[in-house]
Design a protein around this motif. Structure first.
Motif, PDB file in Angstrom:
ATOM      1  N   CYS A  27       0.782  -2.912  -8.154  1.00  0.00           N
ATOM      2  CA  CYS A  27       0.685  -2.743  -6.716  1.00  0.00           C
ATOM      3  C   CYS A  27      -0.877  -3.114  -6.621  1.00  0.00           C
ATOM      4  O   CYS A  27      -1.257  -3.991  -5.670  1.00  0.00           O
ATOM      5  CB  CYS A  27       1.055  -1.418  -6.080  1.00  0.00           C
ATOM      6  N   THR A  28      -1.602  -2.549  -7.442  1.00  0.00           N
ATOM      7  CA  THR A  28      -3.048  -2.934  -7.288  1.00  0.00           C
ATOM      8  C   THR A  28      -3.440  -4.303  -7.390  1.00  0.00           C
ATOM      9  O   THR A  28      -4.282  -4.749  -6.452  1.00  0.00           O
ATOM     10  CB  THR A  28      -3.944  -2.094  -8.149  1.00  0.00           C
ATOM     11  N   SER A  29      -2.864  -5.107  -8.265  1.00  0.00           N
ATOM     12  CA  SER A  29      -3.067  -6.465  -8.688  1.00  0.00           C
ATOM     13  C   SER A  29      -2.523  -7.231  -7.364  1.00  0.00           C
ATOM     14  O   SER A  29      -3.426  -8.126  -6.799  1.00  0.00           O
ATOM     15  CB  SER A  29      -2.523  -6.767  -9.628  1.00  0.00           C
ATOM     16  N   GLN A  84       0.707  -1.197   0.159  1.00  0.00           N
ATOM     17  CA  GLN A  84      -0.104   0.200   0.071  1.00  0.00           C
ATOM     18  C   GLN A  84       0.769   1.190  -0.121  1.00  0.00           C
ATOM     19  O   GLN A  84       0.491   2.174  -0.580  1.00  0.00           O
ATOM     20  CB  GLN A  84      -0.834   0.072   1.218  1.00  0.00           C
ATOM     21  N   HIS A 120      -5.951   2.713 -10.584  1.00  0.00           N
ATOM     22  CA  HIS A 120      -5.072   1.835 -11.469  1.00  0.00           C
ATOM     23  C   HIS A 120      -5.612   1.814 -12.883  1.00  0.00           C
ATOM     24  O   HIS A 120      -5.306   1.605 -13.788  1.00  0.00           O
ATOM     25  CB  HIS A 120      -5.328   0.246 -11.080  1.00  0.00           C
ATOM     26  N   GLU A 126      -2.223  10.230  -3.917  1.00  0.00           N
ATOM     27  CA  GLU A 126      -3.098   9.661  -4.598  1.00  0.00           C
ATOM     28  C   GLU A 126      -4.045  10.265  -5.619  1.00  0.00           C
ATOM     29  O   GLU A 126      -4.226   9.970  -6.520  1.00  0.00           O
ATOM     30  CB  GLU A 126      -3.746   8.469  -3.782  1.00  0.00           C
ATOM     31  N   CYS A 164      -0.348  -0.468 -11.472  1.00  0.00           N
ATOM     32  CA  CYS A 164      -0.953  -1.425 -11.837  1.00  0.00           C
ATOM     33  C   CYS A 164      -0.629  -2.901 -10.932  1.00  0.00           C
ATOM     34  O   CYS A 164      -1.549  -3.501 -10.565  1.00  0.00           O
ATOM     35  CB  CYS A 164      -0.824  -1.689 -13.366  1.00  0.00           C
ATOM     36  N   LYS A 172      -9.959   0.663  -0.414  1.00  0.00           N
ATOM     37  CA  LYS A 172     -10.374   1.479  -1.500  1.00  0.00           C
ATOM     38  C   LYS A 172     -10.460   2.902  -1.454  1.00  0.00           C
ATOM     39  O   LYS A 172     -11.523   3.391  -1.349  1.00  0.00           O
ATOM     40  CB  LYS A 172     -11.978   0.743  -1.872  1.00  0.00           C
ATOM     41  N   GLY A 214      -4.816  -6.566  -4.555  1.00  0.00           N
ATOM     42  CA  GLY A 214      -6.246  -7.253  -4.535  1.00  0.00           C
ATOM     43  C   GLY A 214      -5.863  -8.935  -4.326  1.00  0.00           C
ATOM     44  O   GLY A 214      -6.822  -9.425  -3.794  1.00  0.00           O
ATOM     45  N   LYS A 248       2.289   1.863  -3.391  1.00  0.00           N
ATOM     46  CA  LYS A 248       1.308   2.460  -4.303  1.00  0.00           C
ATOM     47  C   LYS A 248       1.042   4.104  -4.298  1.00  0.00           C
ATOM     48  O   LYS A 248       1.317   4.708  -5.087  1.00  0.00           O
ATOM     49  CB  LYS A 248      -0.106   1.774  -3.834  1.00  0.00           C
TER      50      LYS A 248
END
Lengths: 300, 246
Positions: free
Chosen positions: A247-249, A220, A269, B234, A245, A263, A252, A223
């Motif tokens: 990191c998000t995957s 996190q 992403h 972010e 991308c 979230k 997840g 990211k």
């Protein structure tokens, strides 16, 4: 850091000098000022000045600076004879000088006679234990011999005293990364971010180290640093876009099945993916299918 | 004063020009003397280290919000803990530092050399000017000035009726003393100019306790509130990308 205008100026001068348009001395001065490494050019043009007695005497006292510069460049190009000649001239002019002593040490180093170089450096350090250049040469020497743990040791010793030297921190970070000691590298990159918080490269490197470390919290954080890199570069850094991308995957996958309440930025992403597509479409349309399949593989 | 004072040309030839020439020559001479006496000084490890610690702590304070809270806390403890924190100064040592500085013979020697090259020629020239040229009106500047400049330009003449645009010889000496820096940097090279004003600043700076700045840095680091700036990024990144994509 070399700014864009300085670089274009340097390149312009380089082309001019290469084509015989004069301005060699200005070019050499600029190289020295910006501390860029163009040893082959420096060696060529510096020597052409040094071999011309008239041009050389025109420089006045700057002549000796040029000798030093050419000597270092020659060592970088492994033209040891040239370096030796330059150092000899300097030694004649400045006997007892520590700066020349440093050059001699470097010459020994470039010959590969490490023990002798080490001896030369330690005798220099005896006189002035805080000679930053010599201390750094020691690190470089350990690194050149492939003795990474030695290099780390010397660097740590150096940083104990000169702890505000961010170049040394950067070197240390890179060594740690090469040895896969990511926790230590992360600390170094934090230090670099502290010293220059607006430089996106450090944010990016820190994010990459964190991503490599893995774990939910680190991912996190990674990211977030990728996001800051995007912000600081205006979204032009594809590496950071890919990082978002990935990191998000990864996040997840880790939080799959778990009740997810985070979230914070669900869109980031997908935006990054579209931005990537756009950039690839513009710059490398042939690679677009590759990108698409890679992104599909990551689909969350 | 209604009518102008007429200055003798002999004043120009025997006061104004010789004074300037002598000032320049003394500056050059002083440069070479101080170059002769300069000793390459090995910096004290403690002082170097303290300076670096302060720079690093300042960086930490300024950019604290750019690193995660955990890292910040670790660093804060590293700098500030009471046992062996880098910024922590043991109580007994604080007083010692200054005494140590004075007892160091090298330091005293260096100070004396600096004094020798700065104060002695200055007093001598001042005495010389005072002795030979006191009370002269040496020059006239070609524009009128307000009364406030009287103390600057007419040092040594206690006449309130003389027009302010006349310059007394002693003031000419002072103008030369502070104004010749540009000329010296031309003659002696850019960095070699003997800059009196800067040196005086250095002199007055001597004696400041370095441990004090450590303590001050510690206090300001203590009160820094850490608020991680990254979560905000972010959203910002999102905005940037949205602009890029659209």
């Amino acid at each position: 850091m070399v700014t864009k205008t300085e670089e274009t100026e340097l390149n312009r001068l380089e082309i001019q000098v290469d084509n015989g348009g004069g301005g060699a001395w200005e070019y050499l001065c600029l190289v020295r000022k910006l501390k860029v490494r163009r040893s082959d050019k420096v060696l060529k043009h510096g020597l052409s000045i040094l071999n011309d007695p008239k041009k050389r005497s025109n420089l006045g006292p700057e002549e000796w600076t040029l000798y030093e510069q050419v000597a270092v460049a020659a060592m970088d190009c492994q033209c040891l004879d040239v370096a030796k000649d330059c150092i000899k001239v300097l030694q004649k002019r400045f006997p007892e000088s520590k700066r020349v002593g440093r050059l001699e040490g470097m010459l020994l180093e470039s010959k590969g006679s490490w023990a002798e170089a080490e001896k030369a450096y330690s005798s220099l350090l005896e006189e002035n234990p805080f000679d930053q250049v010599v201390l750094k040469r020691r690190v470089a020497m350990a690194k050149a011999q492939g003795n990474m743990s030695g290099a780390i040791e010397w660097l740590n010793k150096y940083l104990e005293t000169f702890m505000a030297d961010h170049d040394a921190w950067r070197e240390l970070a890179e060594i740690y990364v090469s040895l896969q000691m990511y926790k230590q590298a992360a600390y170094c990159y934090e230090e670099l971010i502290l010293s220059q918080p607006t430089l996106p490269l450090y944010h990016l490197a820190y994010a990459e180290v964190l991503y490599t470390l893995g774990g939910l919290e680190n991912l996190q954080t990674a990211k977030k640093y990728y996001a800051s890199t995007i912000d600081l570069t205006g979204g032009k850094n594809t590496r950071a876009l890919f990082g978002i991308c990935l990191c998000t995957s990864a996040i997840g996958q880790l939080t799959k099945g778990r009740n997810k309440e985070e979230k914070e930025s669900p869109e980031l992403h997908s935006l990054a993916a579209t931005a990537l597509e756009k950039i690839y479409k513009q710059r490398a349309p042939t690679k677009l299918p590759l990108l698409n399949s890679a992104l599909k593989g990551l689909k969350i | 004063m209604a009518e102008d004072l007429v200055l003798d040309t002999a004043i120009r030839d025997w006061v104004l020009i010789p004074l300037s020439v002598v000032m320049v020559l003394i500056g050059v001479l002083r440069y070479f003397v101080s170059k002769l006496m300069r000793s390459s000084q090995v910096p004290d490890s403690k002082i170097v280290r303290e300076g670096q610690v302060i720079v690093r702590a300042r960086n930490l304070r300024a950019a604290a919000n750019y690193i995660p809270a955990k890292s910040f806390r670790a660093r804060k403890v590293y700098f500030n803990n009471e046992e062996n924190g880098l910024l922590h100064v043991p109580k007994g040592q604080a007083q010692n530092a200054q005494a140590q500085m004075f007892s160091d013979p090298n330091m005293a020697m260096d100070m004396m050399k600096k004094n020798l090259s700065m104060i002695i020629p200055q007093t001598l020239t001042f005495a010389w000017v005072n002795f030979f040229f006191s009370g002269f009106v040496a020059a006239k500047i070609p524009f009128p000035l307000t009364q406030r400049f009287r103390s600057m330009l007419q040092n040594g003449i206690d006449l309130s009726t003389v027009d302010v645009s006349y310059v007394s010889s002693r003031s000419w000496y002072f103008l030369n003393l502070f104004g010749l820096r540009g000329l010296f940097s031309l003659i002696l090279g850019e960095e070699n100019a003997t800059d009196d004003t800067q040196r005086m600043m250095q002199m007055s700076g001597f004696g400041v306790d370095p441990t004090k700045s450590l303590g001050a840095e510690k206090d300001s680091l203590d009160i820094v509130q850490h608020e991680w700036a990254l979560p905000k990024f972010e959203q910002r990144a999102e905005a940037v990308l949205r602009k890029l994509v659209s």
